[in-house]
Design a protein around this motif. Structure first.
Motif, PDB file in Angstrom:
ATOM      1  N   ASN A 178       0.268  16.302  -2.875  1.00 57.25           N
ATOM      2  CA  ASN A 178       1.068  15.970  -1.699  1.00 57.25           C
ATOM      3  C   ASN A 178       0.360  14.943  -0.811  1.00 57.25           C
ATOM      4  N   THR A 179      -0.920  14.665  -1.136  1.00 53.91           N
ATOM      5  CA  THR A 179      -1.647  13.698  -0.298  1.00 53.91           C
ATOM      6  C   THR A 179      -1.156  12.257  -0.481  1.00 53.91           C
ATOM      7  N   PRO A 180      -0.831  11.782  -1.713  1.00 56.85           N
ATOM      8  CA  PRO A 180      -0.420  10.373  -1.833  1.00 56.85           C
ATOM      9  C   PRO A 180       0.870  10.042  -1.085  1.00 56.85           C
ATOM     10  N   TRP A 181       1.918  10.866  -1.239  1.00 54.89           N
ATOM     11  CA  TRP A 181       3.185  10.490  -0.592  1.00 54.89           C
ATOM     12  C   TRP A 181       3.133  10.662   0.925  1.00 54.89           C
ATOM     13  N   VAL A 182       2.352  11.638   1.408  1.00 52.59           N
ATOM     14  CA  VAL A 182       2.178  11.756   2.862  1.00 52.59           C
ATOM     15  C   VAL A 182       1.418  10.537   3.385  1.00 52.59           C
ATOM     16  N   GLY A 183       0.372  10.112   2.650  1.00 56.75           N
ATOM     17  CA  GLY A 183      -0.358   8.906   3.028  1.00 56.75           C
ATOM     18  C   GLY A 183       0.547   7.689   3.079  1.00 56.75           C
ATOM     19  N   ALA A 184       1.490   7.594   2.126  1.00 55.02           N
ATOM     20  CA  ALA A 184       2.432   6.479   2.100  1.00 55.02           C
ATOM     21  C   ALA A 184       3.295   6.453   3.356  1.00 55.02           C
ATOM     22  N   ILE A 185       3.769   7.615   3.780  1.00 55.77           N
ATOM     23  CA  ILE A 185       4.600   7.688   4.990  1.00 55.77           C
ATOM     24  C   ILE A 185       3.801   7.246   6.219  1.00 55.77           C
ATOM     25  N   VAL A 186       2.542   7.675   6.287  1.00 57.68           N
ATOM     26  CA  VAL A 186       1.688   7.283   7.415  1.00 57.68           C
ATOM     27  C   VAL A 186       1.490   5.763   7.427  1.00 57.68           C
ATOM     28  N   LEU A 216       0.825  -1.210   0.000  1.00 59.13           N
ATOM     29  CA  LEU A 216       0.000   0.000   0.000  1.00 59.13           C
ATOM     30  C   LEU A 216       0.860   1.261   0.000  1.00 59.13           C
ATOM     31  N   ALA A 217       1.897   1.267   0.817  1.00 59.95           N
ATOM     32  CA  ALA A 217       2.801   2.428   0.847  1.00 59.95           C
ATOM     33  C   ALA A 217       3.466   2.622  -0.515  1.00 59.95           C
ATOM     34  N   GLY A 218       3.887   1.509  -1.136  1.00 55.41           N
ATOM     35  CA  GLY A 218       4.520   1.599  -2.448  1.00 55.41           C
ATOM     36  C   GLY A 218       3.577   2.148  -3.508  1.00 55.41           C
ATOM     37  N   ILE A 219       2.321   1.702  -3.487  1.00 57.67           N
ATOM     38  CA  ILE A 219       1.330   2.168  -4.457  1.00 57.67           C
ATOM     39  C   ILE A 219       1.044   3.658  -4.286  1.00 57.67           C
ATOM     40  N   LEU A 220       0.930   4.098  -3.034  1.00 56.84           N
ATOM     41  CA  LEU A 220       0.671   5.521  -2.789  1.00 56.84           C
ATOM     42  C   LEU A 220       1.840   6.385  -3.257  1.00 56.84           C
ATOM     43  N   PHE A 221       3.061   5.923  -3.017  1.00 57.04           N
ATOM     44  CA  PHE A 221       4.227   6.651  -3.543  1.00 57.04           C
ATOM     45  C   PHE A 221       4.167   6.711  -5.075  1.00 57.04           C
ATOM     46  N   MET A 222       3.805   5.597  -5.700  1.00 53.77           N
ATOM     47  CA  MET A 222       3.722   5.559  -7.165  1.00 53.77           C
ATOM     48  C   MET A 222       2.675   6.532  -7.690  1.00 53.77           C
ATOM     49  N   LEU A 223       1.555   6.649  -6.978  1.00 49.36           N
ATOM     50  CA  LEU A 223       0.484   7.544  -7.428  1.00 49.36           C
ATOM     51  C   LEU A 223       0.957   8.993  -7.540  1.00 49.36           C
ATOM     52  N   SER A 224       1.935   9.359  -6.723  1.00 53.10           N
ATOM     53  CA  SER A 224       2.480  10.721  -6.788  1.00 53.10           C
ATOM     54  C   SER A 224       3.065  11.020  -8.164  1.00 53.10           C
ATOM     55  N   PHE A 225       3.461   9.960  -8.889  1.00 52.69           N
ATOM     56  CA  PHE A 225       4.062  10.138 -10.221  1.00 52.69           C
ATOM     57  C   PHE A 225       3.114   9.707 -11.338  1.00 52.69           C
ATOM     58  N   THR A 226       2.342   8.636 -11.100  1.00 54.28           N
ATOM     59  CA  THR A 226       1.510   8.085 -12.172  1.00 54.28           C
ATOM     60  C   THR A 226       0.219   8.862 -12.387  1.00 54.28           C
ATOM     61  N   ALA A 227      -0.202   9.672 -11.415  1.00 57.85           N
ATOM     62  CA  ALA A 227      -1.478  10.394 -11.530  1.00 57.85           C
ATOM     63  C   ALA A 227      -1.496  11.376 -12.696  1.00 57.85           C
ATOM     64  N   TYR A 228      -0.328  11.764 -13.178  1.00 60.39           N
ATOM     65  CA  TYR A 228      -0.260  12.776 -14.235  1.00 60.39           C
ATOM     66  C   TYR A 228      -0.575  12.215 -15.617  1.00 60.39           C
ATOM     67  N   ASN A 229      -0.645  10.890 -15.732  1.00 61.11           N
ATOM     68  CA  ASN A 229      -0.994  10.250 -16.999  1.00 61.11           C
ATOM     69  C   ASN A 229      -2.277   9.447 -16.805  1.00 61.11           C
ATOM     70  N   PRO A 230      -3.287   9.635 -17.656  1.00 58.69           N
ATOM     71  CA  PRO A 230      -4.576   8.949 -17.438  1.00 58.69           C
ATOM     72  C   PRO A 230      -4.460   7.431 -17.362  1.00 58.69           C
ATOM     73  N   ILE A 231      -3.653   6.826 -18.231  1.00 54.49           N
ATOM     74  CA  ILE A 231      -3.551   5.365 -18.265  1.00 54.49           C
ATOM     75  C   ILE A 231      -2.859   4.839 -17.010  1.00 54.49           C
ATOM     76  N   THR A 232      -1.703   5.404 -16.684  1.00 57.08           N
ATOM     77  CA  THR A 232      -0.976   4.932 -15.499  1.00 57.08           C
ATOM     78  C   THR A 232      -1.756   5.238 -14.218  1.00 57.08           C
ATOM     79  N   ALA A 233      -2.540   6.322 -14.231  1.00 58.58           N
ATOM     80  CA  ALA A 233      -3.357   6.647 -13.054  1.00 58.58           C
ATOM     81  C   ALA A 233      -4.386   5.556 -12.795  1.00 58.58           C
ATOM     82  N   VAL A 234      -5.079   5.123 -13.856  1.00 57.61           N
ATOM     83  CA  VAL A 234      -6.112   4.088 -13.697  1.00 57.61           C
ATOM     84  C   VAL A 234      -5.494   2.758 -13.268  1.00 57.61           C
ATOM     85  N   VAL A 235      -4.367   2.400 -13.852  1.00 53.75           N
ATOM     86  CA  VAL A 235      -3.695   1.150 -13.474  1.00 53.75           C
ATOM     87  C   VAL A 235      -3.296   1.181 -11.994  1.00 53.75           C
TER      88      VAL A 235
END
Length: 394
Positions: free
Chosen positions: A360-368, A276-295
């Motif tokens: 900033n919400t995804p990576w902070v969530g990952a740290i939590v 879960l932490a890894g996925i949230l960190f990834m979302l900080s980068f993948t959210a900017y592309n529609p395809i990678t965001a959905v995956v």
């Protein structure tokens, strides 16, 4: 299986829909109510706070009441709360409505399992509970995206009206189908609750529950604005993405439960929190592309709720050893801990959005979530050191 279980499942469906549908409607409601996105996020956190209060406190206060009367009263409160939300003249009134429905939610899921098992022979108890909770799973898969779609097409008020109608149908079904002579559970003792709340081993697991779940909601509460403003999806696409997320959640729940049975709660929670932490960190980068965001969101759903069975099993096993006369209380308080996590996560996420922006919400969530992972490993170490429980299969 008796038809009364269908009424309970419909109640769970309506309650599950009203809890999480706000996530998909957040941008629409914020704009219509002329409040900021973080302020609208209070509709999530204060609802969860109502659940956290309703589960232990109101359940204890009504423990001597006839179970059917409690069920009908709770569903009546749920219907009223959603009708108030439908006609809310102001944002403050909407907040009050959300707190009312949260209180109803807390009591329903505290007594629902007892009622479900009272409807069937003892050997079918687990199946009866599973049928009731199917309503909650279906709400995540279909109710939330459908409620989001209704709100976007007809206005968010229509979603609350629809949910109140579902709640009324469930209430009528329960009034007709649920018998009056259900076995009365042992009254919930406030002293037993205090004993559970002062036991350090159980407090540690409640902290893991609240922190691990709360980390997800720092970002999940603001998923719709992220999809709109960062990923570039229009509002009509958000409901479809939430449908994908809901399917993933259902799969993750089953997967998490089977893993907890096979490997023990500590090992499965370690895997899920790390993922879960890894996925949230990834979302900080993948959210900017529609395809990678959905995956990313598809994988996120499986991890986000996969920890629920493991956490519940862990609390019950610890309670059976440390507070054997208050196992139900310990389990109910863990439901409250989930909702404390949702409340704090949504509130904290709102502050992050207001001060630093959505992404900033995804990576902070990952740290939590990583904090929850550390506490999980510490709890496992305590199991190995000081108890004879077979909780860890490392």
């Amino acid at each position: 299986m008796p038809l009364a279980l269908i009424a309970l499942a419909l109640s769970a469906f309506a309650i599950g829909t009203t809890e999480f549908v706000i996530v998909g409607l957040l941008p629409t409601m914020a704009q219509d109510l002329n409040v900021s996105i973080p302020s609208a996020g209070l509709l999530v956190s204060l609802y969860a706070l109502g659940v956290a209060i309703g589960a232990p406190v109101l359940t204890a206060l009504t423990s001597r009441w006839n179970r059917k009367h409690v069920l009908l009263s709770v569903m009546g409160l749920f219907v009223i709360g959603n009708l108030v939300a439908w006609q809310a003249p102001s944002f403050d009134a909407l907040i009050i409505a959300r707190i009312l429905t949260g209180l109803a939610h807390g009591v329903f899921f505290s007594i629902g399992s007892t009622i479900a098992t009272g409807l069937v022979p003892k050997e079918k108890g687990a199946s009866a509970i599973a049928i009731m909770f199917t309503g909650l799973t279906v709400a995540l898969v279909t109710g939330v995206p459908l409620g989001t779609y209704i709100g976007q097409i007809f206005g968010w008020e229509a979603t609350f009206l629809t949910v109140s109608i579902l709640g009324l149908l469930a209430m009528i079904g329960s009034a007709i189908l649920v018998p009056n002579n259900l076995k009365q559970a042992k009254p919930t003792n406030i002293t037993a609750q205090l004993r559970v709340l002062t036991h350090p081993r159980l407090l540690l697991v409640y902290a893991i529950t609240a922190i691990g779940y709360g980390g997800t909601f720092i970002a999940f509460t603001y998923l719709a604005p992220i999809l709109n403003e960062v990923s570039g999806f229009d509002s009509s696409s958000v409901a479809l993405i939430l449908l994908v997320y809901g399917v993933s959640v259902a799969v993750g729940n089953i997967w998490g439960g089977k893993m907890a049975d096979n490997y023990g709660p500590i090992k499965v929670l370690t895997i899920i929190f790390a993922g879960l932490a890894g996925i949230l960190f990834m979302l900080s980068f993948t959210a900017y592309n529609p395809i990678t965001a959905v995956v990313t969101i598809l994988v996120w759903g499986a991890f986000a709720f996969g920890n629920v069975p493991g956490l519940q099993v862990y609390v019950v096993k610890l309670a059976e050893t440390h507070t054997p006369d208050a196992v139900d209380v310990a389990s109910g308080l863990n439901i409250a801990a989930f909702n404390v996590g949702i409340a704090i996560g949504a509130w904290g996420g709102g502050n992050i959005v207001a001060a630093h922006g959505l992404m900033n919400t995804p990576w902070v969530g990952a740290i939590v979530v990583l904090v929850a992972l550390v506490l999980t490993r510490y709890s496992g170490m305590l199991d190995r050191k000081g108890t004879s429980l077979n909780l860890v299969k490392d």
